[in-house]
Design a protein around this motif. Sequence first.
Motif, PDB file in Angstrom:
ATOM      1  N   PRO A  56       3.096   3.858  -2.182  1.00  0.00           N
ATOM      2  CA  PRO A  56       3.236   4.186  -3.613  1.00  0.00           C
ATOM      3  C   PRO A  56       4.414   3.419  -4.214  1.00  0.00           C
ATOM      4  O   PRO A  56       5.467   3.271  -3.575  1.00  0.00           O
ATOM      5  CB  PRO A  56       3.500   5.698  -3.594  1.00  0.00           C
ATOM      6  CG  PRO A  56       2.827   6.181  -2.341  1.00  0.00           C
ATOM      7  CD  PRO A  56       3.017   5.070  -1.341  1.00  0.00           C
ATOM      8  N   ASP A  57       4.234   2.905  -5.426  1.00  0.00           N
ATOM      9  CA  ASP A  57       5.221   2.013  -6.035  1.00  0.00           C
ATOM     10  C   ASP A  57       6.623   2.612  -6.020  1.00  0.00           C
ATOM     11  O   ASP A  57       7.605   1.924  -5.689  1.00  0.00           O
ATOM     12  CB  ASP A  57       4.824   1.693  -7.481  1.00  0.00           C
ATOM     13  CG  ASP A  57       3.604   0.789  -7.557  1.00  0.00           C
ATOM     14  OD1 ASP A  57       3.351   0.058  -6.586  1.00  0.00           O
ATOM     15  OD2 ASP A  57       2.903   0.827  -8.587  1.00  0.00           O
ATOM     16  N   LYS A  93       0.804  -1.212   0.000  1.00  0.00           N
ATOM     17  CA  LYS A  93       0.000   0.000   0.000  1.00  0.00           C
ATOM     18  C   LYS A  93       0.844   1.272   0.000  1.00  0.00           C
ATOM     19  O   LYS A  93       0.300   2.373   0.089  1.00  0.00           O
ATOM     20  CB  LYS A  93      -0.943   0.013   1.215  1.00  0.00           C
ATOM     21  CG  LYS A  93      -1.921  -1.148   1.253  1.00  0.00           C
ATOM     22  CD  LYS A  93      -2.798  -1.229   0.013  1.00  0.00           C
ATOM     23  CE  LYS A  93      -3.746  -2.408   0.062  1.00  0.00           C
ATOM     24  NZ  LYS A  93      -4.527  -2.562  -1.192  1.00  0.00           N
ATOM     25  N   LYS A 142      -1.845   5.399  -3.016  1.00  0.00           N
ATOM     26  CA  LYS A 142      -1.596   4.111  -3.668  1.00  0.00           C
ATOM     27  C   LYS A 142      -2.903   3.358  -3.885  1.00  0.00           C
ATOM     28  O   LYS A 142      -3.133   2.764  -4.953  1.00  0.00           O
ATOM     29  CB  LYS A 142      -0.628   3.294  -2.805  1.00  0.00           C
ATOM     30  CG  LYS A 142      -0.509   1.831  -3.179  1.00  0.00           C
ATOM     31  CD  LYS A 142       0.032   1.598  -4.581  1.00  0.00           C
ATOM     32  CE  LYS A 142       0.277   0.116  -4.803  1.00  0.00           C
ATOM     33  NZ  LYS A 142       0.606  -0.195  -6.213  1.00  0.00           N
ATOM     34  N   ASP A 191      -4.374   2.266  -7.559  1.00  0.00           N
ATOM     35  CA  ASP A 191      -4.732   0.881  -7.882  1.00  0.00           C
ATOM     36  C   ASP A 191      -6.186   0.769  -8.302  1.00  0.00           C
ATOM     37  O   ASP A 191      -6.523   0.032  -9.237  1.00  0.00           O
ATOM     38  CB  ASP A 191      -4.467  -0.023  -6.676  1.00  0.00           C
ATOM     39  CG  ASP A 191      -2.985  -0.302  -6.464  1.00  0.00           C
ATOM     40  OD1 ASP A 191      -2.186   0.032  -7.368  1.00  0.00           O
ATOM     41  OD2 ASP A 191      -2.629  -0.846  -5.400  1.00  0.00           O
TER      42      ASP A 191
END
Length: 817
Positions: free
Chosen positions: A408-409, A406, A718, A722
């Motif tokens: 951010p990438d 959860k 995030k 998604d």
Amino acid sequence: MQSAEKKTMTSLGKEERFRDVFAQLTVGESLKPGDRAYILAAAMLFIRRYQQDRRYTSYADLAYYIILKYSLQYADYAPLYDFAVNFGFYPIAKAILTNGLYDSNLIITCLGDIKLDRFRNESDDILTLEQFIASSSFLNENAQESCYLAPTSFGKSSLIVDQIKRLGTIPSRIVILVPTKSLLIQTFQMIRKANLQRKLIIHDEMYDGEDSFIAVFTQERALRLLAKHNTCFDIVFVDEAHNLLKGNSRSILLSRVIAKNRVLNPSSRVIYLSPLLNDANSLRLAPDQNISSHVIRFNVKEPEIYELRLNKEVHQYNRFLGSTYKLREGVEIKDYVLANSGEKNFLYNYRPVKVERLAGELCEMVPQIEPTDKVSELARILTNEVHPDFYAIEHLKHGVVYLHGKLPDLVKEYLEFKYKDLPELKYVVANSVILEGMNFPIDTLFIFNTYSLRGKELMNLIGRVNRLNTIFGQKGNRLERLLPKVHFVNNEEHNSAKSKMENKIALLRSRVFDDEIKNPMLEAFDIEALSMPVESKEKYLEKVTMVQENERFLTDTPQTMDDEIKAYLIQSGIIEFYSDPDEVVRRIIAESPTLASCPPEWWTAAPMMEKIEYLFLREIDSISDAEIKRLSHAETRNYYESHILIAQKKALNENINSQIQYFKQKVNSNNSKMYFGKSYGEEPYETASYLSPSNNTYVDLAIKNDRQLVNLAVVKLKMEDDFVSFKINKFIVMLFDYHLISTDEYNLYIYGTNDEKKIRLTKYGLSVGMVSRLEEDGQLNNLEFDEFNNLRATPALDEFLQTVNDFYRFEIRRFIG
């Protein structure tokens, strides 16, 4: 461990001398000279028993464990060297010779060294004999379907590169299917580094009609490519192939990719790789499939298992006899973690919110580290690029980072990178994000929660500790890492009331676990074989029947418009949002012809979220997805309209600040309940649509302080990204495919721009925000495409990157060579 082996091992534990000497060896107590000779003689007997019947591998495992423990404890490496040479554990033999641990005849040593060098792979690593034979046969065969099964860290990923290299310059359409975005990035970077002289694709829209490429895809992206372009794959690599056995929607999609590509290209090759699969035949979609299997049964690592119980006793577990040995008592969790920490430690937890909580508790356990320039720089970067109140910044003072799905990438991947790179960062607290193929330099594992960890999952988790390249790819004697330290920490805060992990630990007595096949599209699927309550099985049967009907439906040619739309809904995954898909099919049939051919002014002028609500939600009672159902509310639609059009163009820190302001506006308007889903939700929220909700999916923002709001904003971004990527965008794509929105609208909502050059860059993995930032910095013209149409930096951009902070540089280098 087979039942006959288990029975023999248990009886061994009743033989008094063996039991006592073996217990002393296990816990590290000093053995008398006579007992040392005795236990080594016992090891020889176990080897002979294995040689009599090689099905009984546990005897060889036990012999190896005894010899390894003895050699490490007494610095007497002659027995270990002899075993390694004769049993084919050549990396160990090489390490003993290289580090001068075996005082043998110089000529014998030189000859042994020469012999061992014959077992190097293309990466110059020395392999075990079993590994060498399995990988050689795997690389040299031409079977249509192959499966390579090996323990975690046995070089499965490098075999993908080796296979592709063997193709030379032969044009081939290659796809590597991976289960997660994190593994996609890691695999993409591995392939890019290998310089395989082909176009690399990580998004279906990067495809431009090439007849030779390497695609690194999730199953969703692979299906979109096959559905929208007149192409197919010549070679399909399925990484982490055990995921095919699961019964979730992504496993169904994975089996659909393989089946569909086989129809499009019957001569295509499929190559499966997995550390957890027991039988390659479990992967078959049809009874006529013949999957060639290459298996590595022996693992050179033998974990040492410890347990801290609620009563503060420390026990060590030995899997061979199924015995536990009490080591200490009166031990607090804080003292236990400190006393048993290694150089790089992984604390496992389950829920993301519990990961963050455990990371905070860990910082109270461990002292602050000596500040260094690199850690201070990392703290400054996170302060500027994320937020000054981001929890991770304070944790750095204690050498702690946390990771979960959860975050951010970009933040997660950057923290992963820094944890690997900085020795000062000793602790990582994470959940299952670390399980799927991610490579970390971990030497000690603490398990704080065992929920959902069954035998195979435990083995996979433990396999992450002391990867082989950290043992044999480093200077010095690191053979003690062949005994990875694994600590089960019972606690009521993160596991359960009356936490009792010994039941999970007992699963580790065997290394072989039957495949549980939950995917109804696999040939060996048998619902009666699944271990679940009768009432759950009945409900699951309904789901299975629907899945099988949908997959069969896709094999037929649509006869009517209803059939065509239903097929689209199945292919896109939109069908999963409804309990009665026929209802949405009727809605689309009734409305779409007019909206496409002669759209009214209100439709043309309507924002995207209004169009989605009108066509896919209005007057539809069968919406079963709670997240999608929220779009029925105008406030929710306005929120996502803004998020898509505005947020994706901003920098991360700007979005976090905007999210915080939105939270505070909700609190001030006496509407403080915010949807966070099950992973962060703290309470249910009853509305007219949700009477008596049973799940905690909402957070009351009014009871949170500013620091908590900041960190909720980080994870909320995030979650929203998604939700947009995996759900909302499916509706937008369908509207575009059925000519219900314009190309400009589609580009604006999917790519954030109508600029063709920027769109092309976003297809290569660059975010809209990064493209905007590069434009502001005058660097867009310093991007170019090589002869294979891969994006790369010019020397001018390389020079520019030396002037920016490490976070920005990392973001660009993820996708640009």
